[in-house]
Design a protein around this motif. Structure first.
Motif, PDB file in Angstrom:
ATOM      1  N   PRO A 126       0.809  -1.211   0.000  1.00 45.70           N
ATOM      2  CA  PRO A 126       0.000   0.000   0.000  1.00 45.70           C
ATOM      3  C   PRO A 126       0.846   1.267   0.000  1.00 45.70           C
ATOM      4  N   ALA A 127       0.286   2.338  -0.530  1.00 49.49           N
ATOM      5  CA  ALA A 127       0.955   3.637  -0.505  1.00 49.49           C
ATOM      6  C   ALA A 127       0.797   4.255   0.877  1.00 49.49           C
ATOM      7  N   MET A 128       1.711   5.125   1.252  1.00 48.51           N
ATOM      8  CA  MET A 128       1.637   5.788   2.557  1.00 48.51           C
ATOM      9  C   MET A 128       0.380   6.645   2.671  1.00 48.51           C
ATOM     10  N   HIS A 129      -0.036   7.250   1.581  1.00 45.34           N
ATOM     11  CA  HIS A 129      -1.238   8.083   1.560  1.00 45.34           C
ATOM     12  C   HIS A 129      -2.441   7.299   2.067  1.00 45.34           C
ATOM     13  N   GLU A 130      -2.660   6.119   1.505  1.00 49.46           N
ATOM     14  CA  GLU A 130      -3.787   5.284   1.900  1.00 49.46           C
ATOM     15  C   GLU A 130      -3.641   4.778   3.321  1.00 49.46           C
ATOM     16  N   ALA A 131      -2.422   4.467   3.734  1.00 53.04           N
ATOM     17  CA  ALA A 131      -2.195   3.978   5.097  1.00 53.04           C
ATOM     18  C   ALA A 131      -2.580   5.039   6.125  1.00 53.04           C
ATOM     19  N   ALA A 132      -2.142   6.266   5.913  1.00 54.85           N
ATOM     20  CA  ALA A 132      -2.468   7.345   6.849  1.00 54.85           C
ATOM     21  C   ALA A 132      -3.969   7.628   6.871  1.00 54.85           C
ATOM     22  N   LEU A 133      -4.581   7.669   5.700  1.00 53.99           N
ATOM     23  CA  LEU A 133      -6.021   7.912   5.637  1.00 53.99           C
ATOM     24  C   LEU A 133      -6.798   6.797   6.312  1.00 53.99           C
ATOM     25  N   THR A 134      -6.422   5.556   6.050  1.00 61.59           N
ATOM     26  CA  THR A 134      -7.133   4.416   6.622  1.00 61.59           C
ATOM     27  C   THR A 134      -6.973   4.361   8.128  1.00 61.59           C
ATOM     28  N   GLN A 135      -5.804   4.670   8.625  1.00 63.95           N
ATOM     29  CA  GLN A 135      -5.593   4.669  10.064  1.00 63.95           C
ATOM     30  C   GLN A 135      -6.532   5.666  10.742  1.00 63.95           C
ATOM     31  N   GLY A 136      -6.679   6.852  10.157  1.00 69.36           N
ATOM     32  CA  GLY A 136      -7.603   7.847  10.707  1.00 69.36           C
ATOM     33  C   GLY A 136      -9.048   7.383  10.648  1.00 69.36           C
ATOM     34  N   LEU A 137      -9.432   6.782   9.532  1.00 70.08           N
ATOM     35  CA  LEU A 137     -10.797   6.275   9.386  1.00 70.08           C
ATOM     36  C   LEU A 137     -11.100   5.174  10.399  1.00 70.08           C
ATOM     37  N   VAL A 138     -10.171   4.245  10.571  1.00 73.14           N
ATOM     38  CA  VAL A 138     -10.381   3.147  11.514  1.00 73.14           C
ATOM     39  C   VAL A 138     -10.452   3.676  12.939  1.00 73.14           C
ATOM     40  N   ASN A 139      -9.638   4.653  13.292  1.00 69.90           N
ATOM     41  CA  ASN A 139      -9.709   5.253  14.629  1.00 69.90           C
ATOM     42  C   ASN A 139     -11.086   5.853  14.881  1.00 69.90           C
ATOM     43  N   ILE A 140     -11.602   6.580  13.922  1.00 69.76           N
ATOM     44  CA  ILE A 140     -12.940   7.169  14.054  1.00 69.76           C
ATOM     45  C   ILE A 140     -13.995   6.073  14.136  1.00 69.76           C
ATOM     46  N   LEU A 141     -13.878   5.067  13.295  1.00 72.51           N
ATOM     47  CA  LEU A 141     -14.820   3.955  13.284  1.00 72.51           C
ATOM     48  C   LEU A 141     -14.886   3.281  14.655  1.00 72.51           C
ATOM     49  N   LEU A 142     -13.741   3.001  15.238  1.00 73.16           N
ATOM     50  CA  LEU A 142     -13.701   2.331  16.532  1.00 73.16           C
ATOM     51  C   LEU A 142     -14.238   3.220  17.652  1.00 73.16           C
ATOM     52  N   LYS A 143     -13.962   4.510  17.594  1.00 75.17           N
ATOM     53  CA  LYS A 143     -14.513   5.441  18.595  1.00 75.17           C
ATOM     54  C   LYS A 143     -16.032   5.506  18.506  1.00 75.17           C
ATOM     55  N   GLU A 144     -16.548   5.564  17.282  1.00 72.44           N
ATOM     56  CA  GLU A 144     -18.010   5.602  17.100  1.00 72.44           C
ATOM     57  C   GLU A 144     -18.654   4.294  17.552  1.00 72.44           C
ATOM     58  N   ALA A 145     -17.992   3.180  17.270  1.00 71.30           N
ATOM     59  CA  ALA A 145     -18.514   1.885  17.709  1.00 71.30           C
ATOM     60  C   ALA A 145     -18.578   1.830  19.230  1.00 71.30           C
ATOM     61  N   ALA A 146     -17.551   2.317  19.900  1.00 70.49           N
ATOM     62  CA  ALA A 146     -17.549   2.338  21.366  1.00 70.49           C
ATOM     63  C   ALA A 146     -18.644   3.263  21.897  1.00 70.49           C
ATOM     64  N   ARG A 147     -18.809   4.391  21.252  1.00 71.76           N
ATOM     65  CA  ARG A 147     -19.836   5.354  21.674  1.00 71.76           C
ATOM     66  C   ARG A 147     -21.242   4.760  21.565  1.00 71.76           C
ATOM     67  N   HIS A 148     -21.444   3.904  20.571  1.00 73.18           N
ATOM     68  CA  HIS A 148     -22.752   3.274  20.363  1.00 73.18           C
ATOM     69  C   HIS A 148     -22.819   1.873  20.981  1.00 73.18           C
TER      70      HIS A 148
END
Length: 154
Positions: free
Chosen positions: A41-63
């Motif tokens: 994978p490119a670094m661009h996608e890695a950084a973007l995906t890491q941010g998305l997964v962090n948000i996803l997991l926070k929202e999952a915990a919130r719900h």
């Protein structure tokens, strides 16, 4: 099965997103399951995906979600994201989390601009920012720079 809607994550774009009738020749929507693999994978996608997964997991915990089975992403064409690299990174960053094995659906959003000269909207193809009606280059991007979680199913 519950569904959580529209957690927006938009790196660096504060503009308003408008819906339009424009059609895209962009890939997608691409459905990719957990067994898909891509090359390095490119670094661009890695950084973007890491941010998305962090948000996803926070929202999952919130719900108070225990597992995530499906994630829908909206990805603007101007983000220049390679879908297979995004899928690869998603699998890597969700490994060992409640989103491990979740199906990822990537829905492309076409790039659309408004001409300041004539006021017309048009789809930006191949980064060509010129109004097809009046040939002006005085245009504003109104759609296509998004990257956000549309929803996820638990």
């Amino acid at each position: 099965m519950s569904s959580v809607r529209r957690q927006r994550w938009d790196a660096g774009h504060a503009g308003v997103v408008h819906r339009t009738r424009a059609r895209s020749n962009y890939y997608g929507p691409e459905r990719v399951g957990p067994s898909s693999a891509a090359g390095e994978p490119a670094m661009h996608e890695a950084a973007l995906t890491q941010g998305l997964v962090n948000i996803l997991l926070k929202e999952a915990a919130r719900h108070q979600v225990r597992s995530i089975t499906l994630v829908r992403l909206k990805v603007g064409r101007m983000k220049a994201v390679e879908p297979q690299a995004l899928v690869f990174c998603f699998g890597a960053f969700t490994e060992g989390t409640l989103a491990e094995g979740a199906e990822l659906i990537i829905e492309p959003v076409p790039a659309v601009a408004t001409c300041r000269g004539c006021g017309g909207d048009f789809e930006v193809i191949k980064f060509h920012f010129q109004c097809p009606r009046c040939q002006s280059r005085d245009v504003v991007l109104i759609q296509g720079d998004e990257l956000y979680i549309e929803s996820f199913d638990a």
